[in-house]
Design an enzyme around this catalytic site. Structure first.
Site, short mmCIF file in Angstrom:
data_model
loop_
_atom_site.label_atom_id
_atom_site.label_comp_id
_atom_site.label_asym_id
_atom_site.label_seq_id
_atom_site.Cartn_x
_atom_site.Cartn_y
_atom_site.Cartn_z
N LYS A 43 0.88 -1.21 0.08
CA LYS A 43 -0.06 0.02 0.05
C LYS A 43 0.86 1.08 0.08
O LYS A 43 1.91 1.29 0.31
CB LYS A 43 -0.91 0.00 0.99
CG LYS A 43 -2.00 -0.99 0.80
CD LYS A 43 -3.23 -0.84 1.67
CE LYS A 43 -4.45 -1.78 1.12
NZ LYS A 43 -5.65 -2.17 1.95
N ARG A 89 -4.04 -9.92 4.64
CA ARG A 89 -4.00 -10.08 3.10
C ARG A 89 -2.73 -9.63 2.42
O ARG A 89 -2.34 -8.63 2.76
CB ARG A 89 -5.14 -9.25 2.86
CG ARG A 89 -5.85 -9.15 1.32
CD ARG A 89 -7.16 -8.35 1.32
NE ARG A 89 -7.50 -8.41 0.10
CZ ARG A 89 -7.11 -7.55 -0.98
NH1 ARG A 89 -5.88 -6.85 -0.93
NH2 ARG A 89 -7.57 -7.65 -1.96
#
Ligand code: 7PJ
Length: 299
Positions: free
Chosen positions: A230, A265
């Site tokens: 991210k 995840r």
């Protein structure tokens, strides 16, 4: 075995396949979108998708999360027919061909229904079942549901998000969604919570949420985190591009697991699984704490 940070995780029944959350596990990301920023949309044919999923299972994924609509910042919505066209053949094949459950990353009730009908064993909803009809559909489906916090929509969420107290606000939102689920007939035992890193949050918000993750783990529900690749990692590393965010992703995965997250995840499944296995050995060693070793002064 009981983790110091919160209770032992449950074993979830994901439409007949089990997901053991007694320790932190990896959820492998399988994007079947043309515009996914993380894999360039390389896994498009059903055969390729199944090969990639099989590889992730061999690398240690405990569940595969299949998504047909990009939720990255600025992404546009996809009509349900198109989402289903991307998802259904892949879910059907994975249901047969891999031993671990498949989760479907969607917010649309009609997609949830068809995906679970095709064999999906979990619903992963970045909108936490707020779409009209989603609560009722998830309730009917009888599979576990991951409720994620998002401020705004993918199209607008990164436009100067503001919070007075980010952890308190995320927690209040997830509590409200948990209660709405219970009222719709989805028992707590089928729920997982996710603070939604990067979904309407600045890097500072993301860091505060991760530092305070215990405050979600305390809910007693298994906590899911998505930190892999991210942009906060890029921001912390001198604007590192996506392909240079692996080590940062592993660091955040380990911090999250140490704070009690049960599902991580990740795109880089093998590396993440190894990092978590090594970190878990330390967390387990804490269980047999030696009282004499607790204080340097011996008192
Ligand atoms: C997340 C997700 C996350 C859950 C995405 C990306 C963006 N689902 N789907 N949590 N992120 N539960 O992979 O960077 O953080 S899509």
């Amino acid at each position: 075995m009981v983790n110091r940070k919160g209770a032992a995780g449950p074993v979830l029944d994901c439409a007949g396949k089990s997901l053991d959350l007694s320790r932190a596990r990896v959820m492998g990301v399988l994007n079947v979108t043309p515009d996914s920023f993380s894999d360039g949309g390389n896994f498009f044919s059903t055969g390729q998708a199944v090969r990639r999923a099989t590889e992730m299972v061999e690398e240690g994924a405990a569940i595969i999360d299949v998504g047909g609509e990009s939720t990255r910042p600025g992404a546009s919505p996809v009509p349900p027919e198109e989402e289903l066209r991307r998802l259904l053949p892949v879910i059907q094949a994975l249901e047969r061909e891999i031993p671990v459950p498949v989760s479907v990353d969607t917010s649309k009730p009609e997609v949830m229904a068809r995906a679970v009908g095709a064999g999906a064993g979990m619903i992963n909803d970045v909108r936490a079942l707020r779409a009209p009809g989603a609560l009722a559909e998830a309730s009917r489906s009888k599979v576990p549901v991951c409720l994620m916090h998002m401020r705004g929509s993918p199209r607008s969420m990164q436009r100067a998000p503001e919070y007075t107290h980010v952890l308190g606000e995320v927690r209040a939102f997830l509590r409200e969604r948990r209660d709405a689920c219970e009222q719709a007939g989805i028992p707590r035992g089928r729920l997982l919570l996710d603070p939604g890193f990067g979904f309407g949050k600045t890097t500072e918000h993301n860091l505060a949420l991760l530092a305070g993750l215990d405050g979600l783990v305390n809910s007693g529900l298994p906590v899911v985190v998505g930190l892999s690749r991210k942009s906060m990692i890029g921001r912390l590393l001198n604007d590192a591009p996506v392909d240079r965010r692996l080590y940062g992703s592993l660091a955040l995965a380990v911090v999250a697991a140490a704070k009690g997250a049960k599902l991580v995840r990740a795109h880089d499944v093998g590396a993440t699984a190894e990092a978590l296995t090594v970190a878990q050995a330390v967390l387990d060693a804490n269980l047999s704490e030696d009282p004499i070793g607790a204080s340097w002064d011996g008192n």
